[in-house]
Motif scaffolding. Structure first.
Motif, PDB file in Angstrom:
ATOM      1  N   ALA A  31       0.881  -1.150  -0.186  1.00  0.00           N
ATOM      2  CA  ALA A  31       0.099   0.152   0.015  1.00  0.00           C
ATOM      3  C   ALA A  31       0.841   1.178   0.026  1.00  0.00           C
ATOM      4  N   GLN A  32       1.802   1.198   0.735  1.00  0.00           N
ATOM      5  CA  GLN A  32       2.847   2.422   0.757  1.00  0.00           C
ATOM      6  C   GLN A  32       3.612   2.587  -0.460  1.00  0.00           C
ATOM      7  N   THR A  33       4.039   1.523  -1.137  1.00  0.00           N
ATOM      8  CA  THR A  33       4.550   1.291  -2.444  1.00  0.00           C
ATOM      9  C   THR A  33       3.812   2.219  -3.592  1.00  0.00           C
ATOM     10  N   LEU A  34       2.361   1.686  -3.647  1.00  0.00           N
ATOM     11  CA  LEU A  34       1.344   2.247  -4.545  1.00  0.00           C
ATOM     12  C   LEU A  34       1.165   3.677  -4.265  1.00  0.00           C
ATOM     13  N   ALA A  35       1.171   4.205  -2.914  1.00  0.00           N
ATOM     14  CA  ALA A  35       0.836   5.535  -2.696  1.00  0.00           C
ATOM     15  C   ALA A  35       2.028   6.371  -3.386  1.00  0.00           C
TER      16      ALA A  35
END
Length: 155
Positions: free
Chosen positions: A32-36
């Motif tokens: 989720a952090q990576t996609l953000a």
């Protein structure tokens, strides 16, 4: 789904469902952090197995701006992983072997791909070597997870 393909925003929920093996969690940021953090020069890509999303990686076209060991004509491979449910099928090896042709097909003009891999990640280091990455003999020491080998794949 082909072996390697660009991520599309409508695939977000399926990508968020990818899971890491417990031993890999220290080496990969939460998905989720990576996609953000995605932006036009930090592109997400998927690894497919049949019609399923089996893995994920980033191609960072600004890698050399953040890492002094990477020359300006290179890109970075980041956050490469295979979902734990798909491991043991050779997907990581096939994906890494297909990477140079895939990058060319995506219009990525680079002379090399660089990555860092944690010195404790005993499974990944030989895999990268088998797929043509060369250890530069240098260590990256500024990561949050300890010393990392710097590896390079000529394109």
């Amino acid at each position: 789904m082909t072996l390697l393909s660009p991520y599309r925003p409508e695939q977000r929920e399926r990508v968020l469902g990818l899971s890491l093996h417990e031993a890999q969690r220290p080496f990969v940021a939460p998905i989720a952090q990576t996609l953000a953090e995605l932006h036009p020069r930090l592109g997400a890509h998927l690894i497919g197995d049949g019609g399923q999303i089996a893995g994920f990686f980033l191609i960072d076209q600004d890698y050399a701006q953040h890492y002094s060991f990477a020359p300006a004509d290179s890109v970075g491979l980041r956050s490469f992983f295979i979902d734990q449910r798909f491991q043991g099928k050779g997907l990581a090896k096939r994906s890494l072997q297909a990477l140079p042709d895939y990058l060319r097909a995506q219009g990525v003009a680079a002379a090399a791909v660089f990555l860092t891999v944690n010195c404790k990640n005993a499974a990944a280091i030989p895999l990268y070597r088998q797929c043509g990455f060369e250890d530069t003999g240098e260590l990256y020491l500024d990561g949050g997870y300890g010393p990392q080998h710097i590896m390079r794949l000529a394109l």
